[in-house]
Design an enzyme around this catalytic site. Structure first.
Site, PDB file in Angstrom:
ATOM      1  N   LYS A  62     -33.776  33.589  53.048  1.00  0.00           N
ATOM      2  CA  LYS A  62     -32.317  33.535  53.046  1.00  0.00           C
ATOM      3  C   LYS A  62     -31.839  34.470  51.941  1.00  0.00           C
ATOM      4  O   LYS A  62     -32.624  34.895  51.092  1.00  0.00           O
ATOM      5  CB  LYS A  62     -31.820  32.109  52.810  1.00  0.00           C
ATOM      6  CG  LYS A  62     -32.199  31.532  51.465  1.00  0.00           C
ATOM      7  CD  LYS A  62     -31.642  30.131  51.254  1.00  0.00           C
ATOM      8  CE  LYS A  62     -30.150  30.150  51.032  1.00  0.00           C
ATOM      9  NZ  LYS A  62     -29.600  28.830  50.640  1.00  0.00           N
ATOM     10  N   CYS A  99     -38.168  24.062  51.719  1.00  0.00           N
ATOM     11  CA  CYS A  99     -37.727  22.678  51.963  1.00  0.00           C
ATOM     12  C   CYS A  99     -37.756  22.288  53.434  1.00  0.00           C
ATOM     13  O   CYS A  99     -38.479  21.369  53.826  1.00  0.00           O
ATOM     14  CB  CYS A  99     -36.329  22.474  51.399  1.00  0.00           C
ATOM     15  SG  CYS A  99     -36.260  22.524  49.600  1.00  0.00           S
TER      16      CYS A  99
END
Length: 444
Positions: A322, A261
């Site tokens: 992440k 994103c």
């Protein structure tokens, strides 16, 4: 309600499964026959905490199904979500070919009123393009709605079921009522459904992600200043995060952002601004700083080893961009490991979920010079230094004394500031982090 989800990637599968879990009948459509068969057999093709139980339950209760037949799904559905990839081109512009191709097919298929919802992250004006594409193929009434997603990988199921807000871009009262009905179960706590025009809705998604990316990047710049003046970025973060105008989130320094994103959305809005003749200087800087931040540990590694890491064995903890995901798109590890290998290092890498996806994404040179191992301990064996690139929970409280069993001396380059400085100092480890004092060099 009867819903079709076109595209079973990250957004499509989470959205479809969660919609089914509130009693809707959901048909997920994908062109990948093998993937559809695997999902029919109960296999979730992505790693996302909490998704598998919902997926299994809704298949079992016949609310969630999968098909390659778009026409059949469209005929059975009143709302059709487009959850299709919009990858960036070389210039950063979002590729709308998948979205517009499906829009053209929909124009040839619909026989009664439908609401077509753009769930994909798309540039401003895409709803107009989808509307024009469909209208060129049919006279049947329909509406196009912009409904951007705000899902965080690793927390997507909770984000979908308990959204802070739902943004709906439409100027059609009929479409608005259907979207309000669909989302009512998720807004019981009073969080808003915000209705606006389509273009404002499309820009809202880009603005949100670009602002968060800017916040992260600003803190990384502050961390770099901290290292030069002898300050501690953790203290600075606490000092400014207590200000309600700033807030505590997205203030953690590290080796940059990645994922599907932030990089894509920052590039896309920057490119759109350029097309309009507007120089978006802040985002230009954000992208440049983030690119540099991803490899900011490399100079520290080289300096520690007096400029020569030829044949040094470097352990890597963390490959995903992440924690709580197997997504490695734009992961700092991809860039960091590439640079270490360029300087002659050999690598030994571990990640709890992303070993396979990382190897698929990494260059041949990185894969040829990296041993991928199944546990954090294995990544410590026989290494000269450890690099931490992802803040997985299992990395946060290791036995620091054990590091000295595997390394002599024990050297850690922590790109996510996982450890307390006092704990590292007590353990007698040489420790480099981001925006904090370096420890243990006097003992080397």
């Amino acid at each position: 309600m009867n819903i079709a989800i076109v595209g079973t990637g990250y957004v499509g599968l989470v959205s479809g499964t969660c919609f089914a879990d509130t009693g809707n009948n959901v048909i997920c459509v994908d062109i990948d026959k093998d993937k559809v068969e695997r999902m029919r057999a109960g296999e979730v093709p992505i790693y996302e905490p909490g998704l598998k139980p919902l997926f299994d339950r809704n298949i079992r209760e016949n609310r969630l199904s999968f098909t390659t037949d778009l026409k059949s799904a469209v005929e059975q559905s009143e709302i059709i979500f487009l959850c299709l990839p919009t990858p960036p081109g070389a210039d950063g512009q979002a590729d709308l070919s998948f979205v517009l191709q499906v829009a053209e097919e929909l124009g040839e298929m619909i026989t009664e009123y439908k609401v077509i919802v753009n769930k994909s992250t798309v540039p401003v004006g895409t709803a107009d393009k989808v509307r024009e594409t469909i209208a060129s193929k049919t006279n049947i009434p329909f509406d196009v709605v912009s409904n951007p997603e705000f899902l965080r990988e690793g927390a997507a199921v909770n984000d979908f079921r308990k959204p802070e807000r739902v943004v709906v871009g439409t100027q059609s009262e009929r479409a608005q009522k259907l979207m309000e009905k669909l989302y009512t179960p998720y807004l019981k706590s009073g969080n808003p459904l915000i209705v606006m025009d389509e273009r404002s809705s499309e820009l809202t998604k880009y603005a949100a992600n670009s602002l968060l990316a800017t916040k992260i990047t600003f803190m990384n710049e502050i961390a770099n200043i901290c290292e030069k003046v002898g300050a501690n970025v953790d203290n600075v973060r606490r000092g400014i995060g207590s200000d309600s105008r700033i807030g505590k989130r997205f203030l953690f320094a590290g080796i940059g952002y990645g994922g599907s994103c932030f990089p894509k959305d920052v590039q896309a809005i920057h490119h759109t601004a350029g097309l309009l003749g507007y120089d978006f200087k802040i985002l230009d800087s954000v992208m440049k700083v983030n690119d540099a931040q991803k490899i900011s540990l490399v100079p520290k590694v080289l300096q520690h080893f007096n400029g020569n890491i030829e044949d040094k064995m470097i352990g890597i903890w963390g490959l995903s961009f992440k924690p709580e995901t197997d997504d490695v798109r734009e992961s700092p590890s991809l860039y960091l490991m590439e640079k270490l290998v360029e300087h002659g290092a050999k690598l030994k890498a571990h990640d709890p979920e992303a070993l396979e996806t990382f190897q698929d994404a990494a260059s041949d040179v990185v894969n040829e010079n990296t041993e991928y191992v199944q546990t954090p301990r294995e990544a410590l064996e026989g290494i000269d230094a450890l690099v931490i690139a992802t803040e997985w929970q299992e990395f946060r409280i290791p036995d620091l004394d054990r590091f000295k069993k595997y390394m002599d001396p024990a050297v850690v380059f922590d790109g996510r500031n996982l450890f307390k400085l006092e704990d590292v100092e007590e353990a007698g480890i040489i420790y480099y982090s981001v925006g904090r004092p370096t420890l243990g060099l006097d003992e080397n």
